[in-house]
Design a protein around this motif. Sequence first.
Motif, short mmCIF file in Angstrom:
data_model
loop_
_atom_site.label_atom_id
_atom_site.label_comp_id
_atom_site.label_asym_id
_atom_site.label_seq_id
_atom_site.Cartn_x
_atom_site.Cartn_y
_atom_site.Cartn_z
N GLU A 9 -4.34 3.28 -40.90
CA GLU A 9 -4.58 2.30 -39.84
C GLU A 9 -4.75 0.88 -40.38
O GLU A 9 -4.63 -0.08 -39.61
CB GLU A 9 -5.78 2.70 -38.97
N VAL A 10 -5.02 0.71 -41.66
CA VAL A 10 -5.17 -0.64 -42.21
C VAL A 10 -4.12 -0.99 -43.26
O VAL A 10 -4.08 -2.12 -43.73
CB VAL A 10 -6.59 -0.88 -42.78
N CYS A 11 -3.25 -0.05 -43.61
CA CYS A 11 -2.18 -0.35 -44.56
C CYS A 11 -1.14 -1.23 -43.87
O CYS A 11 -0.64 -0.89 -42.79
CB CYS A 11 -1.52 0.93 -45.07
N ASN A 51 7.50 3.04 -41.42
CA ASN A 51 8.24 3.40 -40.22
C ASN A 51 7.63 2.62 -39.07
O ASN A 51 6.59 3.00 -38.53
CB ASN A 51 8.18 4.90 -39.95
N GLY A 52 8.25 1.49 -38.75
CA GLY A 52 7.69 0.61 -37.72
C GLY A 52 6.36 0.07 -38.18
O GLY A 52 6.23 -0.40 -39.30
N PRO A 53 5.34 0.17 -37.33
CA PRO A 53 4.05 -0.38 -37.70
C PRO A 53 3.24 0.50 -38.65
O PRO A 53 2.19 0.10 -39.14
CB PRO A 53 3.33 -0.50 -36.35
N ILE A 54 3.72 1.70 -38.93
CA ILE A 54 2.98 2.63 -39.79
C ILE A 54 3.49 2.51 -41.22
O ILE A 54 4.69 2.55 -41.47
CB ILE A 54 3.15 4.07 -39.31
N ALA A 55 2.57 2.35 -42.15
CA ALA A 55 2.90 2.29 -43.57
C ALA A 55 1.81 3.01 -44.35
O ALA A 55 0.65 3.02 -43.95
CB ALA A 55 3.01 0.84 -44.03
#
Length: 161
Positions: A9-11, A51-55
Motif C-alpha cells: 500500500e505504500v510502495c 501493475n497500474g497503481p500496485i507495485a
Amino acid sequence: MKRVYVKEEVCMGCHLCEVYCQLQHAQHRDLIKAFKRESPRPLPRLRVEENGPIAFSVRCRQCDEAPCVYACLTGALTRDEVTGVIVVDEERCAGCWTCILACPFGAIRRDSKVGKAIKCELCEGESMPVCVTNCPNEALVYVEVQGGSPNPEDKVKDAVE
C-alpha cells in the motif's frame, strides 16, 4: 529468522531498492562508477513488479521448506546453519537453472554473463538489507518471524503498529 516483507500500500515503484541492491553487489561503492564503468554491470538480487497503481519488490522469501534447495542438482543452494539464509555457492552452481524453475515466487535470477544463479541473501554481513535501509516510503520492513508464520503479513502489521 528475520525476513523482508513489502507493504504494497505504500510502495510507489521507485525502484530504489533495485538500485541500492545493485550497488551493494558492485565492485565500486560509488553509484556512478558502479553503473557506468563496471563491466559486467552488477545485477540486483530483487526486482520491482508493477501493475497500474500496485507495485512491490520480489525477492527470495527464505522459505522454510525451500523448493529451490531441494531442486538444486549440485547442492549449490543451501541454508546457512547460523543465519538461516539460503545462499548460493557460486563454485558449485552449474547454471542449470532448476532452482529458477522450482522457486514459486520467481525470486531467483540468472546471471547469464557468468552462468550462475543469483538471489537475495539479505545483504550478508550487514545489520539490515540495503533495500530496506534505502526505501524512501518504508515500504520494506525487516522483521523477525518465528517458525515460518502461515500468514507473514500479520507479522508485518504487528511490527509496524
